[in-house]
Design a protein around this motif. Structure first.
Motif, short mmCIF file in Angstrom:
data_model
loop_
_atom_site.label_atom_id
_atom_site.label_comp_id
_atom_site.label_asym_id
_atom_site.label_seq_id
_atom_site.Cartn_x
_atom_site.Cartn_y
_atom_site.Cartn_z
N ARG A 71 -16.57 -62.27 34.46
CA ARG A 71 -15.61 -62.71 33.47
C ARG A 71 -14.53 -61.67 33.21
O ARG A 71 -13.77 -61.79 32.26
CB ARG A 71 -16.30 -63.08 32.17
N PRO A 128 -20.68 -70.56 46.90
CA PRO A 128 -19.74 -71.28 47.78
C PRO A 128 -18.69 -70.33 48.36
O PRO A 128 -18.28 -69.37 47.71
CB PRO A 128 -19.10 -72.30 46.85
N LEU A 130 -15.06 -69.04 49.75
CA LEU A 130 -13.74 -69.13 49.11
C LEU A 130 -12.99 -70.37 49.59
O LEU A 130 -12.51 -71.17 48.80
CB LEU A 130 -12.92 -67.87 49.43
N LEU A 143 -5.70 -64.32 50.59
CA LEU A 143 -5.39 -64.03 49.18
C LEU A 143 -4.57 -62.76 49.03
O LEU A 143 -3.72 -62.66 48.14
CB LEU A 143 -6.68 -63.92 48.36
N MET A 149 1.93 -63.16 41.38
CA MET A 149 2.12 -64.16 40.32
C MET A 149 1.26 -65.40 40.58
O MET A 149 0.82 -66.06 39.64
CB MET A 149 3.61 -64.53 40.27
N LEU A 152 -2.59 -66.05 39.02
CA LEU A 152 -2.95 -66.67 37.74
C LEU A 152 -3.42 -68.10 37.96
O LEU A 152 -4.43 -68.53 37.41
CB LEU A 152 -1.76 -66.64 36.79
N ASN A 153 -2.69 -68.83 38.79
CA ASN A 153 -3.10 -70.20 39.10
C ASN A 153 -4.31 -70.22 40.03
O ASN A 153 -5.20 -71.05 39.88
CB ASN A 153 -1.95 -70.96 39.75
N LYS A 155 -6.71 -68.21 40.22
CA LYS A 155 -7.93 -67.88 39.48
C LYS A 155 -8.61 -69.12 38.93
O LYS A 155 -9.80 -69.13 38.66
CB LYS A 155 -7.56 -66.96 38.32
N MET A 156 -7.83 -70.18 38.73
CA MET A 156 -8.37 -71.38 38.10
C MET A 156 -8.93 -72.38 39.12
O MET A 156 -9.39 -73.45 38.75
CB MET A 156 -7.28 -72.07 37.27
N VAL A 157 -8.87 -72.04 40.40
CA VAL A 157 -9.32 -72.98 41.43
C VAL A 157 -10.84 -73.16 41.39
O VAL A 157 -11.34 -74.27 41.29
CB VAL A 157 -8.84 -72.54 42.83
N SER A 158 -11.56 -72.06 41.47
CA SER A 158 -13.03 -72.14 41.41
C SER A 158 -13.57 -70.78 41.01
O SER A 158 -12.84 -69.80 40.94
CB SER A 158 -13.61 -72.57 42.75
N ARG A 159 -14.87 -70.74 40.76
CA ARG A 159 -15.48 -69.47 40.33
C ARG A 159 -15.38 -68.40 41.41
O ARG A 159 -15.14 -67.24 41.12
CB ARG A 159 -16.95 -69.70 40.02
N SER A 160 -15.56 -68.81 42.67
CA SER A 160 -15.51 -67.80 43.73
C SER A 160 -14.10 -67.23 43.87
O SER A 160 -13.92 -66.05 44.12
CB SER A 160 -16.01 -68.36 45.05
N TRP A 161 -13.08 -68.08 43.67
CA TRP A 161 -11.70 -67.59 43.73
C TRP A 161 -11.45 -66.62 42.56
O TRP A 161 -10.82 -65.59 42.73
CB TRP A 161 -10.70 -68.75 43.65
N GLU A 162 -11.95 -67.00 41.41
CA GLU A 162 -11.74 -66.15 40.24
C GLU A 162 -12.38 -64.79 40.48
O GLU A 162 -11.78 -63.75 40.24
CB GLU A 162 -12.34 -66.81 39.00
#
Lengths: 196, 173
Positions: A71, A128, A130, A143, A149, A152-153, A155-162
């Motif tokens: 987090r 899962p 990426l 990535l 910039m 920010l978007n 990060k919201m795709v999935s937990r693994s991306w975040e």
């Protein structure tokens, strides 16, 4: 504690530590190891120095350190005592748990006086990928080639991306790539006539 | 499906490669040298008439890679500005492929060690991601949204500061 489940033994050393160590492997070993955000392990460490006093001091404590927390908080430490430790032991040994408590991770030992009791993959090996269909090493390269910039978007795709975007590994690779970017320099325009 | 050009480098020797599904391709040695794996095989005298087997590269991406290497080997040194521009145009057209082919090219170029193509494909994928909403990216790459609505809301809040100074994203926040 119920029979058959993992329990804290009578001679339990004074301190137990659940240590979530995220192993930041070097660039050289990155090929063979899973990416950093997938190698987090919960490691249970027992303080051997305290085992002699095990009977006199029945107090148990358990701690979790995490160098990379999903987090986004940098480093985190939590402590539990007494029954909470026992509860956690039961949870870790639960047959329903997907994790393999006895699987040893690649986490480095934080203290030589401590003995590794168990290691639990933090996110599990069924994490899962990426980008489905692509190895994570390549996805990570992708990535790193994005403008910041866009993170920010992304990060919201999935937990693994975040997790990947929060991870310091991404910025380390970015930094390395940064020095290799070639800048095309156009030749200076030639002037055929004298300025009037 | 041989892709040979006379002007490709100083060596006219043709290198044969075999895809995972058994299709044979030929390319000039100079083109094969752009692949680290093929170069090492050639140096070790493993390139014979039977061809170098590439166990993880299927015929379709291999045909594209042979094209890419042949084109780039032919224009490898002493590029004029016009030639560089032409090569850039070739790359732009070359990488206009669907997602499946892009994945195949990414994996194949990484396996064969074709650095230029790897970079091209990686950059193309990064360009596909940028400027898209999370939902569009999930659709493009077949990713499952495993956030709970609360978690999604929380990340939105974290991102709010950035969107106050730029245009707001089209969804959620």
């Amino acid at each position: 504690m119920t029979d058959g489940s993992w329990h804290v033994p009578e001679m339990l050393p004074v301190a137990l530590a659940l240590n979530a160590v995220t192993h930041h492997s070097s660039q050289r070993t990155r090929q063979s190891n899973p990416p950093a955000w997938r190698t987090g392990n919960l490691d249970v460490w027992a303080d051997e120095a305290g085992s002699g006093r095990g009977r006199t001091s029945r107090r148990c404590s358990i701690s979790v350190w995490s160098s990379t927390v999903l987090r986004g908080k940098k480093a985190e430490r939590r402590s539990w005592r007494g029954e909470e430790v026992l509860k956690m032991g039961a949870f870790l040994s639960s047959p329903n748990s997907k994790n393999q408590p006895w699987e040893h991770g690649e986490a480095s030992k934080p203290d030589s006086s401590k003995k590794l009791l168990m290691s639990v993959p933090l996110s599990g090996y069924d994490h899962p990928s990426l980008i489905p269909g692509l190895p994570d090493e390549i996805s990570l390269q992708i990535l790193t080639r994005m403008p910041r910039m866009g993170y920010l978007n992304a990060k919201m795709v999935s937990r693994s991306w975040e997790a990947a975007i929060i991870d310091a590994e991404l910025y380390r690779v970015r930094k390395e790539l940064g020095g290799k970017v070639r800048i095309a320099v156009a030749p200076a325009p030639t002037c055929d006539h004298e300025p009037s | 499906m041989a892709a040979a050009t006379d002007d490709a480098g100083d060596s006219n020797e043709m290198i044969r490669v075999v895809s995972s599904d058994g299709e044979h391709f030929e390319m000039p040695e100079a083109a094969a040298n752009l692949s680290l794996v093929l170069r090492h095989m050639i140096e070790d005298d493993c390139a014979d008439a039977a061809g170098i087997p590439l166990a993880v590269v299927a015929a379709k991406p291999l045909a594209k890679i042979v094209d890419y290497c042949t084109k780039h080997a032919a224009k490898s040194s002493g590029l004029t500005i016009e030639e560089a521009e032409e090569l850039k145009r070739f790359d732009a057209e070359f990488i206009e492929v669907d997602t499946d082919m892009l994945y195949d090219l990414l994996v194949a170029a990484d396996f064969m060690g074709v650095e230029g193509l790897s970079k091209l494909a990686v950059q193309r994928t990064a360009d596909l991601i940028k400027g898209k909403t999370p939902e569009q990216n999930r659709e493009t790459f077949g990713i499952v949204n495993d956030f709970t609505p609360e978690e999604e809301e929380e990340i939105c809040k974290e991102n709010e500061w950035a969107f106050q100074i730029t245009k707001p994203p089209s969804r959620l926040c």
